[in-house]
Design an enzyme around this catalytic site. Structure first.
Site, PDB file in Angstrom:
ATOM      1  N   HIS A   6       0.834  -1.195   0.000  1.00  0.00           N
ATOM      2  CA  HIS A   6       0.000   0.000   0.000  1.00  0.00           C
ATOM      3  C   HIS A   6       0.875   1.253   0.000  1.00  0.00           C
ATOM      4  O   HIS A   6       1.607   1.515   0.957  1.00  0.00           O
ATOM      5  CB  HIS A   6      -0.892  -0.035   1.240  1.00  0.00           C
ATOM      6  CG  HIS A   6      -1.835   1.098   1.368  1.00  0.00           C
ATOM      7  ND1 HIS A   6      -1.832   1.959   2.448  1.00  0.00           N
ATOM      8  CD2 HIS A   6      -2.834   1.524   0.564  1.00  0.00           C
ATOM      9  CE1 HIS A   6      -2.785   2.849   2.312  1.00  0.00           C
ATOM     10  NE2 HIS A   6      -3.407   2.618   1.176  1.00  0.00           N
ATOM     11  N   HIS A  48      -1.999  11.082  -2.410  1.00  0.00           N
ATOM     12  CA  HIS A  48      -3.270  10.636  -1.854  1.00  0.00           C
ATOM     13  C   HIS A  48      -4.252  11.758  -1.556  1.00  0.00           C
ATOM     14  O   HIS A  48      -5.421  11.704  -1.946  1.00  0.00           O
ATOM     15  CB  HIS A  48      -3.020   9.832  -0.570  1.00  0.00           C
ATOM     16  CG  HIS A  48      -4.281   9.344   0.088  1.00  0.00           C
ATOM     17  ND1 HIS A  48      -4.956  10.082   1.048  1.00  0.00           N
ATOM     18  CD2 HIS A  48      -4.991   8.207  -0.085  1.00  0.00           C
ATOM     19  CE1 HIS A  48      -6.030   9.416   1.437  1.00  0.00           C
ATOM     20  NE2 HIS A  48      -6.079   8.280   0.783  1.00  0.00           N
TER      21      HIS A  48
END
Length: 245
Positions: A6, A48
């Site tokens: 991730h 992000h």
């Protein structure tokens, strides 16, 4: 079970940076995950948040920066500075490691809407990867999945479940014809029957504890995203050894 790092090896290194991805790709794992956003001048960057305040030494909305301006921000620390990567650069890095896969999360909502999907498709097409099985797109946005299905039907798509969808769409409709559905670890514990539901593979996020990694493996999750890919490799190796004895 396929281990997906991730944002790279985010548990040990600054997430979404070249360093985090290099360290993750050196491990015997399936692939890595990234988030992408569009800059003011049309570049896809691996980032992000809609603002840069939390992951860099700057401030402001990510979409209002040009790529050159974002390059001036530090995503690491003073001793080990890291600059933002473009999606194109990350793809080139992933391709240096044979057999590794890339999972590209399309961040929505954003001010550029469908331009995000179009930009991702253009990058993949430019590199001749629009039909490559190593490339995947994921999103919480059903609309984004439908767009990608039209733009690049051969690219594997994963629709992430938003909790609110369960109230309006209790049967998990297959927007954009995904090959897998995303499931958070928290929700998987509450509704373990969702793992493998609708005849689709399960992409589970974000699983960082040894006991939870083992739980996900025992319950049939096909893909597991983790900030601790090295731990996941160790846990699965131990489970495989125990099963063989």
């Amino acid at each position: 079970m396929k281990i997906i790092a991730h944002r790279g090896y985010a548990g040990k290194y600054p997430g979404l940076t070249r360093l985090a991805y290099q360290k993750a790709l050196e491990l015997p794992i399936h692939g890595v995950e990234t988030d992408v956003r569009l800059t003011k001048d049309g570049h896809l960057v691996c980032f992000h948040d809609p603002i840069v305040n939390f992951d860099t030494d700057g401030s402001g909305r990510t979409s209002t920066f040009t790529l050159a301006e974002l390059r001036e921000l530090n995503m690491g620390d003073e001793d080990n500075p890291q600059t933002i990567m473009t999606l194109s650069e990350l793809i080139d890095l992933v391709l240096e490691y044979p057999g590794k896969h890339l999972y590209i999360e399309l961040k929505h909502p954003n001010r550029y809407g469908r331009m995000v999907e179009e930009a991702v498709y253009n990058v993949l097409r430019h590199k001749g990867l629009e039909e490559d099985e190593r490339m995947h797109v994921i999103s919480f946005s059903p609309t984004a999945m439908v767009r990608m299905a039209k733009l690049a039907p051969e690219v594997r798509r994963i629709l992430l479940r938003r909790p609110i969808l369960r109230y309006f769409c209790p049967f998990d409709p297959k927007f954009g014809q995904p090959f897998a559905l995303g499931l958070s670890l928290v929700r998987a514990h509450i509704h373990p029957k969702l793992i493998g539901s609708r005849g689709l593979a399960t992409y589970m996020w974000t699983v960082n504890e040894a006991t939870e990694i083992a739980w996900a493996a025992r319950h049939g999750a096909e893909m597991l995203t983790t900030d601790e890919p090295e731990l996941a490799v160790w846990v699965l190796a131990g489970m495989n050894k125990s099963a063989a004895e």
